[in-house]
Design a protein around this motif. Sequence first.
Motif, PDB file in Angstrom:
ATOM      1  N   GLU A  16      57.413  55.162  34.928  1.00  0.00           N
ATOM      2  CA  GLU A  16      55.192  55.449  34.799  1.00  0.00           C
ATOM      3  C   GLU A  16      54.547  54.239  34.895  1.00  0.00           C
ATOM      4  OE1 GLU A  16      53.056  58.079  32.810  1.00  0.00           O
ATOM      5  OE2 GLU A  16      55.001  58.897  32.973  1.00  0.00           O
ATOM      6  N   PHE A  17      53.639  53.467  36.092  1.00  0.00           N
ATOM      7  CA  PHE A  17      53.244  52.122  35.431  1.00  0.00           C
ATOM      8  C   PHE A  17      53.026  51.383  34.394  1.00  0.00           C
ATOM      9  CE2 PHE A  17      49.345  50.028  37.159  1.00  0.00           C
ATOM     10  CZ  PHE A  17      50.662  48.568  37.518  1.00  0.00           C
ATOM     11  N   SER A  18      51.789  52.785  33.521  1.00  0.00           N
ATOM     12  CA  SER A  18      51.872  52.892  32.754  1.00  0.00           C
ATOM     13  C   SER A  18      53.105  51.970  31.275  1.00  0.00           C
ATOM     14  CB  SER A  18      50.904  53.230  31.932  1.00  0.00           C
ATOM     15  OG  SER A  18      51.842  54.537  31.555  1.00  0.00           O
ATOM     16  N   ARG A  19      54.009  52.474  32.062  1.00  0.00           N
ATOM     17  CA  ARG A  19      55.222  52.145  30.774  1.00  0.00           C
ATOM     18  C   ARG A  19      55.989  50.584  31.212  1.00  0.00           C
ATOM     19  NH1 ARG A  19      57.887  57.660  29.732  1.00  0.00           N
ATOM     20  NH2 ARG A  19      56.063  59.219  29.285  1.00  0.00           N
ATOM     21  N   SER A  20      55.562  50.308  32.126  1.00  0.00           N
ATOM     22  CA  SER A  20      56.586  48.780  32.348  1.00  0.00           C
ATOM     23  C   SER A  20      55.960  47.406  31.559  1.00  0.00           C
ATOM     24  CB  SER A  20      55.752  47.895  34.049  1.00  0.00           C
ATOM     25  OG  SER A  20      54.820  47.227  33.607  1.00  0.00           O
ATOM     26  N   LEU A  21      57.422  47.485  31.083  1.00  0.00           N
ATOM     27  CA  LEU A  21      57.563  45.926  29.953  1.00  0.00           C
ATOM     28  C   LEU A  21      56.353  45.082  30.321  1.00  0.00           C
ATOM     29  CD1 LEU A  21      58.633  44.654  27.579  1.00  0.00           C
ATOM     30  CD2 LEU A  21      60.367  44.225  28.822  1.00  0.00           C
ATOM     31  N   PRO A  22      56.203  44.833  31.396  1.00  0.00           N
ATOM     32  CA  PRO A  22      55.843  43.614  31.991  1.00  0.00           C
ATOM     33  C   PRO A  22      53.720  43.994  31.580  1.00  0.00           C
ATOM     34  CG  PRO A  22      56.807  43.202  33.870  1.00  0.00           C
ATOM     35  CD  PRO A  22      57.006  44.917  32.705  1.00  0.00           C
ATOM     36  N   MET A  23      53.721  44.944  31.998  1.00  0.00           N
ATOM     37  CA  MET A  23      52.438  45.239  31.898  1.00  0.00           C
ATOM     38  C   MET A  23      52.007  45.316  30.460  1.00  0.00           C
ATOM     39  SD  MET A  23      50.140  45.930  33.873  1.00  0.00           S
ATOM     40  CE  MET A  23      48.598  46.795  33.113  1.00  0.00           C
ATOM     41  N   ALA A  24      52.994  45.502  29.608  1.00  0.00           N
ATOM     42  CA  ALA A  24      52.981  45.649  28.232  1.00  0.00           C
ATOM     43  C   ALA A  24      51.828  44.405  27.546  1.00  0.00           C
ATOM     44  CB  ALA A  24      53.494  47.256  27.114  1.00  0.00           C
ATOM     45  N   LEU A  25      53.218  44.097  27.752  1.00  0.00           N
ATOM     46  CA  LEU A  25      53.309  41.876  27.138  1.00  0.00           C
ATOM     47  C   LEU A  25      52.290  40.929  27.492  1.00  0.00           C
ATOM     48  CD1 LEU A  25      57.245  41.333  28.149  1.00  0.00           C
ATOM     49  CD2 LEU A  25      56.196  41.499  25.940  1.00  0.00           C
ATOM     50  N   LEU A  26      51.420  42.293  29.373  1.00  0.00           N
ATOM     51  CA  LEU A  26      50.443  41.032  29.379  1.00  0.00           C
ATOM     52  C   LEU A  26      49.575  42.042  28.470  1.00  0.00           C
ATOM     53  CD1 LEU A  26      48.850  39.613  31.704  1.00  0.00           C
ATOM     54  CD2 LEU A  26      49.092  41.590  33.014  1.00  0.00           C
ATOM     55  N   ARG A  27      48.847  42.984  28.332  1.00  0.00           N
ATOM     56  CA  ARG A  27      48.040  43.769  27.722  1.00  0.00           C
ATOM     57  C   ARG A  27      48.102  43.808  26.357  1.00  0.00           C
ATOM     58  NH1 ARG A  27      45.653  48.161  30.371  1.00  0.00           N
ATOM     59  NH2 ARG A  27      45.297  48.458  27.928  1.00  0.00           N
ATOM     60  N   ALA A  28      49.005  43.152  25.286  1.00  0.00           N
ATOM     61  CA  ALA A  28      49.037  42.544  23.920  1.00  0.00           C
ATOM     62  C   ALA A  28      48.558  40.845  24.363  1.00  0.00           C
ATOM     63  CB  ALA A  28      50.943  42.928  22.879  1.00  0.00           C
ATOM     64  N   ARG A  29      49.396  40.948  25.220  1.00  0.00           N
ATOM     65  CA  ARG A  29      48.902  38.818  25.159  1.00  0.00           C
ATOM     66  C   ARG A  29      47.292  38.673  25.123  1.00  0.00           C
ATOM     67  NH1 ARG A  29      49.563  33.351  25.641  1.00  0.00           N
ATOM     68  NH2 ARG A  29      48.138  32.892  27.628  1.00  0.00           N
ATOM     69  N   GLU A  30      46.889  39.936  25.824  1.00  0.00           N
ATOM     70  CA  GLU A  30      45.340  39.193  26.492  1.00  0.00           C
ATOM     71  C   GLU A  30      44.447  40.049  25.145  1.00  0.00           C
ATOM     72  OE1 GLU A  30      44.210  37.743  29.111  1.00  0.00           O
ATOM     73  OE2 GLU A  30      41.477  39.336  28.038  1.00  0.00           O
ATOM     74  N   ALA A  31      44.681  40.708  24.690  1.00  0.00           N
ATOM     75  CA  ALA A  31      44.124  41.229  23.796  1.00  0.00           C
ATOM     76  C   ALA A  31      44.610  39.944  22.277  1.00  0.00           C
ATOM     77  CB  ALA A  31      44.891  42.546  22.881  1.00  0.00           C
ATOM     78  N   VAL A  32      45.060  39.614  22.076  1.00  0.00           N
ATOM     79  CA  VAL A  32      45.545  37.952  21.135  1.00  0.00           C
ATOM     80  C   VAL A  32      44.229  37.037  22.091  1.00  0.00           C
ATOM     81  CG1 VAL A  32      47.121  36.972  20.217  1.00  0.00           C
ATOM     82  CG2 VAL A  32      47.270  38.872  20.573  1.00  0.00           C
ATOM     83  N   MET A  33      44.745  36.726  22.629  1.00  0.00           N
ATOM     84  CA  MET A  33      44.015  35.222  23.418  1.00  0.00           C
ATOM     85  C   MET A  33      42.499  36.263  23.410  1.00  0.00           C
ATOM     86  SD  MET A  33      45.608  33.082  23.726  1.00  0.00           S
ATOM     87  CE  MET A  33      44.071  31.836  24.064  1.00  0.00           C
ATOM     88  N   ARG A  34      41.977  37.269  23.480  1.00  0.00           N
ATOM     89  CA  ARG A  34      40.461  37.150  24.329  1.00  0.00           C
ATOM     90  C   ARG A  34      39.634  37.356  22.548  1.00  0.00           C
ATOM     91  NH1 ARG A  34      40.759  41.919  26.333  1.00  0.00           N
ATOM     92  NH2 ARG A  34      41.781  43.433  24.545  1.00  0.00           N
ATOM     93  N   GLN A  35      39.846  36.807  21.730  1.00  0.00           N
ATOM     94  CA  GLN A  35      39.670  36.985  20.220  1.00  0.00           C
ATOM     95  C   GLN A  35      39.730  35.033  19.695  1.00  0.00           C
ATOM     96  OE1 GLN A  35      39.489  38.879  18.318  1.00  0.00           O
ATOM     97  NE2 GLN A  35      39.942  40.779  19.596  1.00  0.00           N
ATOM     98  N   PHE A  36      40.363  34.530  21.183  1.00  0.00           N
ATOM     99  CA  PHE A  36      40.756  32.942  20.496  1.00  0.00           C
ATOM    100  C   PHE A  36      39.701  32.618  21.757  1.00  0.00           C
ATOM    101  CE2 PHE A  36      44.551  34.331  18.885  1.00  0.00           C
ATOM    102  CZ  PHE A  36      44.411  33.102  17.634  1.00  0.00           C
ATOM    103  N   ARG A  37      39.891  32.815  23.053  1.00  0.00           N
ATOM    104  CA  ARG A  37      39.404  32.381  24.197  1.00  0.00           C
ATOM    105  C   ARG A  37      37.840  32.090  23.428  1.00  0.00           C
ATOM    106  NH1 ARG A  37      42.864  33.966  28.161  1.00  0.00           N
ATOM    107  NH2 ARG A  37      42.389  36.373  28.115  1.00  0.00           N
TER     108      ARG A  37
END
Lengths: 172, 172
Positions: A16-37
């Motif tokens: 399933e697309f939603s389970r891909s590891l690259p996506m999970a890492l991307l989403r997590a990183r974006e959630a973090v960076m959204r706080q700093f940007r």
Amino acid sequence: MPSKKAGEGRGVPMREFSRSLPMALLRAREAVMRQFRPSLRNHGLTEQQWRILRALTAVDTIEVTELARVAFLLGPSLSRILRDLEARDLIERRTAEADLRRGVVSISPKGLKLIEAVAPTSEAIYAEITGRFGAGKLAELQDMLRELERSLAEMGVTDEVDAEAGSNYKSA
Amino acid sequence: MPSKKAGEGRGVPMREFSRSLPMALLRAREAVMRQFRPSLRNHGLTEQQWRILRALTAVDTIEVTELARVAFLLGPSLSRILRDLEARDLIERRTAEADLRRGVVSISPKGLKLIEAVAPTSEAIYAEITGRFGAGKLAELQDMLRELERSLAEMGVTDEVDAEAGSNYKSA
DNA sequence: GAAATATAGTTAACATGTTAAATGATATCC
DNA sequence: GGATATCATTTAACATGTTAACTATATTTC
């Protein structure tokens, strides 16, 4: 049982697309960076510019190649960003005496002042993130990420050759 | 004990750069993607184009906004990529009858063939990664990433206003 | 039901990611 | 010691990330 969670529709056998590891890492990183940007932006810095100034704060001087390694930027990106940071007087550069190919970079007083202005907010956000997620879990996550990196370091890249049928994609 | 691991040199009180969570996530993700990029490239696809085609394979049709959400792309990026994918006949688009603002996208037969050509290598790489890192640890990591995302979802963004002293950074 | 507002999508402008090629300097080989 | 390979950095070219502005359509308000 015709469909055993075999993955996406249309009979293409795949996770399933939603389970891909690259996506999970991307989403997590974006959630973090959204706080700093927003804070960085208010100080006229992009994330990458901030990474570079941060790295420069930790050293006296550093060569361009080494800076690319620690700031995790590719050469061409770094080259452009250094040009801009230098134009803004946030960094200083000279060439190594022993090897004229090498550039040596350091942060300027102005750059240091900027870092000092941004650091409190940045640290406060980091503390808030740590508090919400949990310091223990955060350390555990960092361990797993390092371990993942280590696992893949020795993997060596597959590189089969093929191309799109009809190959009408943009030149190269 | 004058220095209690107080962080970077130059007296700026701050975490060590190398320990930052965004960096750890970036490095891990890059380690993973480095495995996939050559294969995608051999098929004339970028990572983002692949994400879109992947997402389209799971559905019959999808609206552009929803596609942006599931493929985790910003509108402008998606808009450009859809233009290119359509030019390559890998996708098809029409406008919704009920609401002429909305675009509806689907994968084309050619796009589906391309997915089928890439999928085996992609799945093999994913299996190799899973094997090296460990299926259990991989699942655990994904859980932690989801949890991190959830923790930050409600955090709401700080947005203090300030600017670089002298403000000689590029316009805006 | 026409003006004001909101929504979906695209375009614009600039910064970075990514690969290949160019440039200039150093090291190596015979 | 001069051709040749290697190395450090930059430039080129194109794709994407990011925010703002714009266009066209829908919805809401009065």
